[in-house]
Write a protein that holds these residues in place. Structure first.
Motif, PDB file in Angstrom:
ATOM      1  N   ASP A   1       0.944  -1.249   0.093  1.00 22.37           N
ATOM      2  CA  ASP A   1      -0.313  -0.327   0.263  1.00 22.37           C
ATOM      3  C   ASP A   1       0.105   1.005   0.208  1.00 22.37           C
ATOM      4  O   ASP A   1       1.637   1.526   0.577  1.00 22.37           O
ATOM      5  CB  ASP A   1      -1.003  -0.141   1.294  1.00 22.37           C
ATOM      6  CG  ASP A   1      -2.024  -0.578   1.389  1.00 22.37           C
ATOM      7  OD1 ASP A   1      -2.272  -1.367   0.447  1.00 22.37           O
ATOM      8  OD2 ASP A   1      -1.975  -1.448   2.086  1.00 22.37           O
TER       9      ASP A   1
ATOM     10  N   GLU B   1       0.895   5.396   0.056  1.00 23.88           N
ATOM     11  CA  GLU B   1       0.123   6.705   0.622  1.00 23.88           C
ATOM     12  C   GLU B   1       0.734   7.668  -0.450  1.00 23.88           C
ATOM     13  O   GLU B   1       1.511   8.005  -0.214  1.00 23.88           O
ATOM     14  CB  GLU B   1       0.051   6.885   2.255  1.00 23.88           C
ATOM     15  CG  GLU B   1      -0.422   8.287   2.691  1.00 23.88           C
ATOM     16  CD  GLU B   1      -0.643   8.458   3.962  1.00 23.88           C
ATOM     17  OE1 GLU B   1      -0.643   9.536   4.597  1.00 23.88           O
ATOM     18  OE2 GLU B   1      -0.278   7.239   4.741  1.00 23.88           O
ATOM     19  N   SER B   2      -0.487   8.818  -1.249  1.00 26.26           N
ATOM     20  CA  SER B   2      -0.142  10.228  -1.464  1.00 26.26           C
ATOM     21  C   SER B   2       0.177  11.509  -1.208  1.00 26.26           C
ATOM     22  O   SER B   2      -0.482  11.613   0.149  1.00 26.26           O
ATOM     23  CB  SER B   2      -1.100  10.081  -2.906  1.00 26.26           C
ATOM     24  OG  SER B   2      -0.703  11.392  -3.415  1.00 26.26           O
TER      25      SER B   2
ATOM     26  N   SER C   1      -3.140  13.444  -2.279  1.00 24.28           N
ATOM     27  CA  SER C   1      -4.893  13.409  -1.593  1.00 24.28           C
ATOM     28  C   SER C   1      -4.423  12.700   0.013  1.00 24.28           C
ATOM     29  O   SER C   1      -5.440  12.664   0.507  1.00 24.28           O
ATOM     30  CB  SER C   1      -5.091  12.363  -2.567  1.00 24.28           C
ATOM     31  OG  SER C   1      -3.784  10.818  -2.519  1.00 24.28           O
ATOM     32  N   GLY C   2      -3.076  12.063   0.403  1.00 21.72           N
ATOM     33  CA  GLY C   2      -3.418  11.534   1.724  1.00 21.72           C
ATOM     34  C   GLY C   2      -4.205   9.630   1.386  1.00 21.72           C
ATOM     35  O   GLY C   2      -4.443   9.365   2.518  1.00 21.72           O
ATOM     36  N   LYS C   3      -4.452   8.914   0.315  1.00 25.25           N
ATOM     37  CA  LYS C   3      -5.231   7.570  -0.324  1.00 25.25           C
ATOM     38  C   LYS C   3      -4.448   7.025  -0.107  1.00 25.25           C
ATOM     39  O   LYS C   3      -2.813   7.831  -0.846  1.00 25.25           O
ATOM     40  CB  LYS C   3      -5.827   8.418  -1.271  1.00 25.25           C
ATOM     41  CG  LYS C   3      -7.182   9.286  -0.686  1.00 25.25           C
ATOM     42  CD  LYS C   3      -8.310   9.541  -2.385  1.00 25.25           C
ATOM     43  CE  LYS C   3      -9.285  10.068  -1.401  1.00 25.25           C
ATOM     44  NZ  LYS C   3     -10.393  10.153  -3.291  1.00 25.25           N
ATOM     45  N   LYS C   4      -4.608   5.766   0.198  1.00 27.30           N
ATOM     46  CA  LYS C   4      -3.852   4.775   0.062  1.00 27.30           C
ATOM     47  C   LYS C   4      -4.056   3.827  -1.993  1.00 27.30           C
ATOM     48  O   LYS C   4      -5.516   3.990  -1.235  1.00 27.30           O
ATOM     49  CB  LYS C   4      -3.285   3.276   1.415  1.00 27.30           C
ATOM     50  CG  LYS C   4      -3.019   4.811   2.098  1.00 27.30           C
ATOM     51  CD  LYS C   4      -3.525   3.593   3.654  1.00 27.30           C
ATOM     52  CE  LYS C   4      -2.871   4.848   5.212  1.00 27.30           C
ATOM     53  NZ  LYS C   4      -2.868   3.711   6.042  1.00 27.30           N
ATOM     54  N   LYS C   5      -3.107   3.629  -1.675  1.00 26.36           N
ATOM     55  CA  LYS C   5      -3.583   2.339  -3.551  1.00 26.36           C
ATOM     56  C   LYS C   5      -2.855   1.037  -3.620  1.00 26.36           C
ATOM     57  O   LYS C   5      -1.390   1.619  -2.844  1.00 26.36           O
ATOM     58  CB  LYS C   5      -3.096   3.642  -4.571  1.00 26.36           C
ATOM     59  CG  LYS C   5      -4.081   2.326  -5.104  1.00 26.36           C
ATOM     60  CD  LYS C   5      -4.171   3.767  -6.820  1.00 26.36           C
ATOM     61  CE  LYS C   5      -4.498   2.464  -8.270  1.00 26.36           C
ATOM     62  NZ  LYS C   5      -4.600   4.005  -9.318  1.00 26.36           N
ATOM     63  N   ARG C   6      -3.209  -0.294  -3.399  1.00 25.74           N
ATOM     64  CA  ARG C   6      -2.436  -0.417  -3.712  1.00 25.74           C
ATOM     65  C   ARG C   6      -1.630  -0.945  -4.534  1.00 25.74           C
ATOM     66  O   ARG C   6      -1.550  -0.690  -5.970  1.00 25.74           O
ATOM     67  CB  ARG C   6      -2.985  -2.121  -3.739  1.00 25.74           C
ATOM     68  CG  ARG C   6      -2.591  -3.391  -3.087  1.00 25.74           C
ATOM     69  CD  ARG C   6      -2.259  -3.729  -2.053  1.00 25.74           C
ATOM     70  NE  ARG C   6      -0.980  -5.192  -1.856  1.00 25.74           N
ATOM     71  CZ  ARG C   6      -1.051  -5.417  -0.423  1.00 25.74           C
ATOM     72  NH1 ARG C   6      -0.620  -3.939   0.556  1.00 25.74           N
ATOM     73  NH2 ARG C   6      -0.438  -6.275  -0.091  1.00 25.74           N
TER      74      ARG C   6
ATOM     75  N   ARG D   1       6.803   5.590   2.996  1.00 22.99           N
ATOM     76  CA  ARG D   1       5.252   6.195   2.410  1.00 22.99           C
ATOM     77  C   ARG D   1       5.206   4.943   2.936  1.00 22.99           C
ATOM     78  O   ARG D   1       3.340   4.383   1.345  1.00 22.99           O
ATOM     79  CB  ARG D   1       4.644   6.817   1.462  1.00 22.99           C
ATOM     80  CG  ARG D   1       5.492   8.342   1.374  1.00 22.99           C
ATOM     81  CD  ARG D   1       4.753   9.390   0.907  1.00 22.99           C
ATOM     82  NE  ARG D   1       5.518   9.348   0.121  1.00 22.99           N
ATOM     83  CZ  ARG D   1       5.418  10.120  -1.283  1.00 22.99           C
ATOM     84  NH1 ARG D   1       4.556   9.895  -1.281  1.00 22.99           N
ATOM     85  NH2 ARG D   1       6.493  10.387  -2.393  1.00 22.99           N
TER      86      ARG D   1
END
Length: 337
Positions: free
Chosen positions: A174, A176-177, A180-185, A219
């Motif tokens: 995962d 984290e950007s 955006s602060g969002k997590k993406k696999r 991150r």
């Protein structure tokens, strides 16, 4: 003495494994493999056996009051006190002698090609353990202050990522950007690990984006090594990838020639710590020194140029000159409001 030294090193490795939040409850086999890989670069079990790890954990409990317990549910070991670490315990005489032995051994190899890039780090270690007969002496801080680095998140991923690079295996994590602060696999093939300003980065081929991407280890979360064979770009060359780069940014763009002038005080600093290996002095005047270099223009380079403010004037390329002028104007407007 070598046996004692290895035991002390194993205690530190076990302590680090027990505090690893990304891989909690390590088994006895996990601890053995970690110690064997760190000490011998191998994990076959030929050098360290499970009983050695059992004795190490017993010694840690007896000698250092380490609150080590075994979880039947999770089938692994853990600290019952979350904030415990063996690193908080003052060094014993054996610890000090082990560190001095290792430092004196390593410093003899600082001019060997393999270790040249770590020369300054080896010198720091050597200086620290030899500047005083008692490194535990708190009064030493009143006379000598060494540069300290904030603890880096993600360093626990270095070993598994290196393993994935060597074996050319796919990894998942995962990410984290910052924006955006969002997590993406992510699903990537690791290609190279690179350190920049005390942070570690992974250069990897992203199998979804079909391109080479740089990821900061701080991150990353929930790293998973798979048995899938990875896909690697045919034209990737680790030795050449950052040849024209300043910092961690690299891409397929061609390097550009940059010409800039610096006042003679700043020029001395810039000459002693060049922005890039291609940097050279082309003219020394009474008040200013002219430089040239051929690099990929990145955000890292721009920030370094900005840090010198009015002491530097970029002459070429014009677009970079305009970019710096715009940033300086924005700073003026910010402070005038």
């Amino acid at each position: 003495m070598p046996h004692i030294k290895n035991a002390l090193i194993r205690y530190r490795i076990i302590d680090k494994c027990l505090r690893n939040k990304y891989k909690p409850f390590p088994s006895k086999q996990d601890l053995r493999q970690a110690c064997e890989e760190a000490l011998y670069g191998d994990s076959t079990g030929e050098n360290i056996c499970d009983s050695t790890i059992e004795k190490d954990m017993f010694a840690m409990r007896m000698e250092h009051d380490a609150p080590i317990k075994y979880s039947k549910r999770d089938k692994g070991y853990y600290y019952t006190e979350d904030d415990f670490t063996i690193n908080e315990i003052p060094l014993s005489e054996d610890d000090v002698q082990a560190i001095k032995f290792a430092a004196n051994t390593l410093v003899q190899f600082r001019d060997v090609d393999m270790f040249k890039q770590f020369g300054s780090a080896l010198d720091k270690i050597f200086d620290r353990v030899n500047i005083s007969n008692n490194p535990n002496d708190k009064e030493l801080d009143n006379y000598v202050q060494f540069e300290t680095v904030t603890e880096f998140k993600g360093s626990d991923f270095l070993s598994p990522l290196l393993k994935a690079i060597k074996e050319q295996k796919v990894v998942y994590f995962d990410y984290e950007s910052f924006v955006s602060g969002k997590k993406k696999r992510r699903k990537v093939t690791p290609l190279l690990l690179k350190e920049y300003r005390n942070r570690w980065y992974l250069i990897a081929f992203d199998l979804v984006k079909d391109s080479i991407i740089t990821y900061g280890l701080d991150r990353m979360m929930d790293l998973e090594l798979s048995e899938e064979m990875g896909k690697q770009p045919a034209n990737f060359n680790a030795e050449l990838f950052f040849k024209h780069s300043v910092g961690i940014t690299a891409n397929e763009n061609s390097p550009e020639q940059i010409k800039f002038k610096a006042n003679n005080v700043a020029a001395k600093y810039i000459a002693s710590q060049p922005f890039h290996a291609s940097q050279k002095i082309v003219k020394e005047g009474k008040k200013r020194t002219s430089f040239e270099m051929e690099v990929l223009i990145s955000e890292e380079l721009i920030r370094q140029l900005v840090s010198y403010a009015f002491e530097i004037e970029v002459v070429k390329p014009l677009w970079l000159r305009d970019e710096l002028a715009m940033r300086f104007q924005q700073s003026v407007e910010l402070y005038n409001n």
